[in-house]
Design a protein around this motif. Sequence first.
Motif, PDB file in Angstrom:
ATOM      1  N   VAL A   3      -2.002 -17.015  -3.210  1.00 25.00           N
ATOM      2  CA  VAL A   3      -2.696 -15.775  -3.180  1.00 25.00           C
ATOM      3  C   VAL A   3      -2.524 -15.277  -1.706  1.00 25.00           C
ATOM      4  CG1 VAL A   3      -4.739 -14.517  -3.778  1.00 25.00           C
ATOM      5  CG2 VAL A   3      -3.904 -16.459  -5.218  1.00 25.00           C
ATOM      6  N   ILE A   4      -2.927 -15.919  -0.617  1.00 24.93           N
ATOM      7  CA  ILE A   4      -2.782 -15.449   0.656  1.00 24.93           C
ATOM      8  C   ILE A   4      -1.388 -15.060   1.137  1.00 24.93           C
ATOM      9  CG2 ILE A   4      -3.051 -16.442   3.199  1.00 24.93           C
ATOM     10  CD1 ILE A   4      -5.317 -18.096   2.014  1.00 24.93           C
ATOM     11  N   ILE A   5      -0.375 -15.722   0.702  1.00 20.92           N
ATOM     12  CA  ILE A   5       0.942 -15.291   0.810  1.00 20.92           C
ATOM     13  C   ILE A   5       1.251 -13.986   0.260  1.00 20.92           C
ATOM     14  CG2 ILE A   5       3.204 -15.850   0.681  1.00 20.92           C
ATOM     15  CD1 ILE A   5       2.425 -18.832   0.928  1.00 20.92           C
ATOM     16  N   LEU A   6       0.814 -13.810  -1.008  1.00 20.18           N
ATOM     17  CA  LEU A   6       1.112 -12.558  -1.840  1.00 20.18           C
ATOM     18  C   LEU A   6       0.280 -11.579  -0.955  1.00 20.18           C
ATOM     19  CD1 LEU A   6       1.290 -13.661  -5.558  1.00 20.18           C
ATOM     20  CD2 LEU A   6       3.198 -12.813  -3.843  1.00 20.18           C
ATOM     21  N   PHE A   7      -1.020 -11.726  -0.618  1.00 20.99           N
ATOM     22  CA  PHE A   7      -1.867 -10.781  -0.015  1.00 20.99           C
ATOM     23  C   PHE A   7      -1.241 -10.364   1.420  1.00 20.99           C
ATOM     24  CE2 PHE A   7      -5.105  -9.574   3.137  1.00 20.99           C
ATOM     25  CZ  PHE A   7      -5.571  -8.245   2.558  1.00 20.99           C
ATOM     26  N   ALA A   8      -0.676 -11.144   2.073  1.00 22.36           N
ATOM     27  CA  ALA A   8       0.026 -10.866   3.273  1.00 22.36           C
ATOM     28  C   ALA A   8       1.264 -10.070   3.283  1.00 22.36           C
ATOM     29  CB  ALA A   8       0.410 -12.110   4.242  1.00 22.36           C
ATOM     30  N   VAL A   9       2.136 -10.529   1.990  1.00 23.20           N
ATOM     31  CA  VAL A   9       3.440  -9.749   1.772  1.00 23.20           C
ATOM     32  C   VAL A   9       2.692  -8.237   1.436  1.00 23.20           C
ATOM     33  CG1 VAL A   9       5.195  -9.433   0.292  1.00 23.20           C
ATOM     34  CG2 VAL A   9       4.676 -11.566   1.274  1.00 23.20           C
ATOM     35  N   ALA A  10       1.844  -8.213   0.650  1.00 19.83           N
ATOM     36  CA  ALA A  10       1.362  -6.546   0.261  1.00 19.83           C
ATOM     37  C   ALA A  10       0.832  -5.909   1.220  1.00 19.83           C
ATOM     38  CB  ALA A  10       0.400  -6.828  -0.987  1.00 19.83           C
ATOM     39  N   PHE A  11      -0.082  -6.315   2.048  1.00 20.55           N
ATOM     40  CA  PHE A  11      -0.538  -5.805   3.269  1.00 20.55           C
ATOM     41  C   PHE A  11       0.301  -5.231   4.314  1.00 20.55           C
ATOM     42  CE2 PHE A  11      -2.434  -6.039   7.439  1.00 20.55           C
ATOM     43  CZ  PHE A  11      -3.304  -4.945   7.255  1.00 20.55           C
ATOM     44  N   PHE A  12       1.258  -6.389   4.735  1.00 18.68           N
ATOM     45  CA  PHE A  12       2.028  -5.738   5.771  1.00 18.68           C
ATOM     46  C   PHE A  12       3.123  -5.091   5.083  1.00 18.68           C
ATOM     47  CE2 PHE A  12       0.372  -9.558   7.765  1.00 18.68           C
ATOM     48  CZ  PHE A  12      -0.053  -8.840   9.082  1.00 18.68           C
ATOM     49  N   GLY A  13       3.379  -5.060   3.915  1.00 16.38           N
ATOM     50  CA  GLY A  13       4.665  -4.075   3.226  1.00 16.38           C
ATOM     51  C   GLY A  13       3.897  -2.598   3.172  1.00 16.38           C
ATOM     52  N   TYR A  14       2.666  -2.830   2.921  1.00 16.38           N
ATOM     53  CA  TYR A  14       1.890  -1.229   3.101  1.00 16.38           C
ATOM     54  C   TYR A  14       1.999  -0.709   4.512  1.00 16.38           C
ATOM     55  CZ  TYR A  14      -1.919   2.038   2.915  1.00 16.38           C
ATOM     56  OH  TYR A  14      -2.600   3.058   2.932  1.00 16.38           O
ATOM     57  N   VAL A  15       1.754  -1.654   5.494  1.00 20.80           N
ATOM     58  CA  VAL A  15       1.651  -1.204   6.897  1.00 20.80           C
ATOM     59  C   VAL A  15       2.794  -0.764   7.604  1.00 20.80           C
ATOM     60  CG1 VAL A  15       0.859  -1.911   9.052  1.00 20.80           C
ATOM     61  CG2 VAL A  15      -0.791  -2.501   7.196  1.00 20.80           C
ATOM     62  N   TRP A  16       4.052  -1.715   7.244  1.00 20.83           N
ATOM     63  CA  TRP A  16       5.129  -1.379   7.882  1.00 20.83           C
ATOM     64  C   TRP A  16       6.268  -1.432   6.991  1.00 20.83           C
ATOM     65  CZ3 TRP A  16       3.570  -6.106  11.271  1.00 20.83           C
ATOM     66  CH2 TRP A  16       2.877  -5.727  12.416  1.00 20.83           C
ATOM     67  N   GLY A  17       5.852  -1.301   5.690  1.00 19.23           N
ATOM     68  CA  GLY A  17       7.131  -1.036   4.678  1.00 19.23           C
ATOM     69  C   GLY A  17       8.134  -2.580   4.391  1.00 19.23           C
ATOM     70  N   PRO A  18       8.876  -2.360   4.149  1.00 22.15           N
ATOM     71  CA  PRO A  18      10.233  -3.664   3.791  1.00 22.15           C
ATOM     72  C   PRO A  18      10.196  -4.344   4.860  1.00 22.15           C
ATOM     73  CG  PRO A  18      11.111  -1.578   3.047  1.00 22.15           C
ATOM     74  CD  PRO A  18       9.965  -1.045   3.790  1.00 22.15           C
ATOM     75  N   THR A  19      10.000  -3.960   6.242  1.00 19.52           N
ATOM     76  CA  THR A  19      10.289  -4.722   7.505  1.00 19.52           C
ATOM     77  C   THR A  19       9.001  -5.451   7.663  1.00 19.52           C
ATOM     78  OG1 THR A  19      11.491  -3.118   8.559  1.00 19.52           O
ATOM     79  CG2 THR A  19      10.485  -4.451  10.025  1.00 19.52           C
ATOM     80  N   GLY A  20       7.927  -5.050   7.215  1.00 20.01           N
ATOM     81  CA  GLY A  20       6.481  -5.873   7.346  1.00 20.01           C
ATOM     82  C   GLY A  20       6.389  -6.906   6.205  1.00 20.01           C
ATOM     83  N   MET A  21       7.298  -6.535   5.164  1.00 19.36           N
ATOM     84  CA  MET A  21       6.961  -7.634   4.086  1.00 19.36           C
ATOM     85  C   MET A  21       8.139  -8.815   4.506  1.00 19.36           C
ATOM     86  SD  MET A  21       7.603  -5.223   0.688  1.00 19.36           S
ATOM     87  CE  MET A  21       7.295  -6.298  -0.615  1.00 19.36           C
ATOM     88  N   LEU A  22       9.125  -8.568   5.083  1.00 17.28           N
ATOM     89  CA  LEU A  22      10.035  -9.380   5.666  1.00 17.28           C
ATOM     90  C   LEU A  22       9.395 -10.279   6.685  1.00 17.28           C
ATOM     91  CD1 LEU A  22      12.863 -10.765   5.317  1.00 17.28           C
ATOM     92  CD2 LEU A  22      13.676  -9.170   7.195  1.00 17.28           C
ATOM     93  N   LEU A  23       8.827  -9.748   7.501  1.00 14.23           N
ATOM     94  CA  LEU A  23       8.131 -10.384   8.765  1.00 14.23           C
ATOM     95  C   LEU A  23       7.069 -11.172   8.416  1.00 14.23           C
ATOM     96  CD1 LEU A  23       8.420  -7.692  11.421  1.00 14.23           C
ATOM     97  CD2 LEU A  23       9.768 -10.071  11.398  1.00 14.23           C
ATOM     98  N   SER A  24       6.143 -10.670   7.379  1.00 10.15           N
ATOM     99  CA  SER A  24       4.895 -11.843   6.909  1.00 10.15           C
ATOM    100  C   SER A  24       5.278 -13.025   6.326  1.00 10.15           C
ATOM    101  CB  SER A  24       4.188 -10.843   5.837  1.00 10.15           C
ATOM    102  OG  SER A  24       5.005 -10.776   4.352  1.00 10.15           O
TER     103      SER A  24
END
Length: 123
Positions: A102-123
């Motif tokens: 759940v923490i991993i999914l939250f990090a992917v969703a949060f950084f995807g919201y903040v930085w888009g697909p690049t944030g999802m990849l970096l999270s």
Amino acid sequence: GLLLYAVGMEAWGLFVVVTFFFNYIPEVGPILAGMLSIPPVLFDCRIGGCYQADGSPNMDGSENLRAGFTAMMGTGFLKFLFGNIVEVKLVESDELMRMHPVIILFAVAFFGYVWGPTGMLLS
């Protein structure tokens, strides 16, 4: 690299360096690095021989196909072995690396919201 050396490719060192850098691209990089090594193996005359003993062109190419198949299957096997067995055991055994899904999914969703697909990849 040792697999390409074993099938008789002379530029195996170049593909070691290429594979090293491509492994930093998640999931797709090792597959691309393995696919890049297949055409030179297939078309290298030093592996299967371009000419027969009588001087006529060697149209068989079975040795090159065998070497290409060996390189492709060996690369795929090593990717499977390290990606699905070795790395999982290393991450699983380290207490600092354990994270709840759940923490991993939250990090992917949060950084995807903040930085888009690049944030999802970096999270």
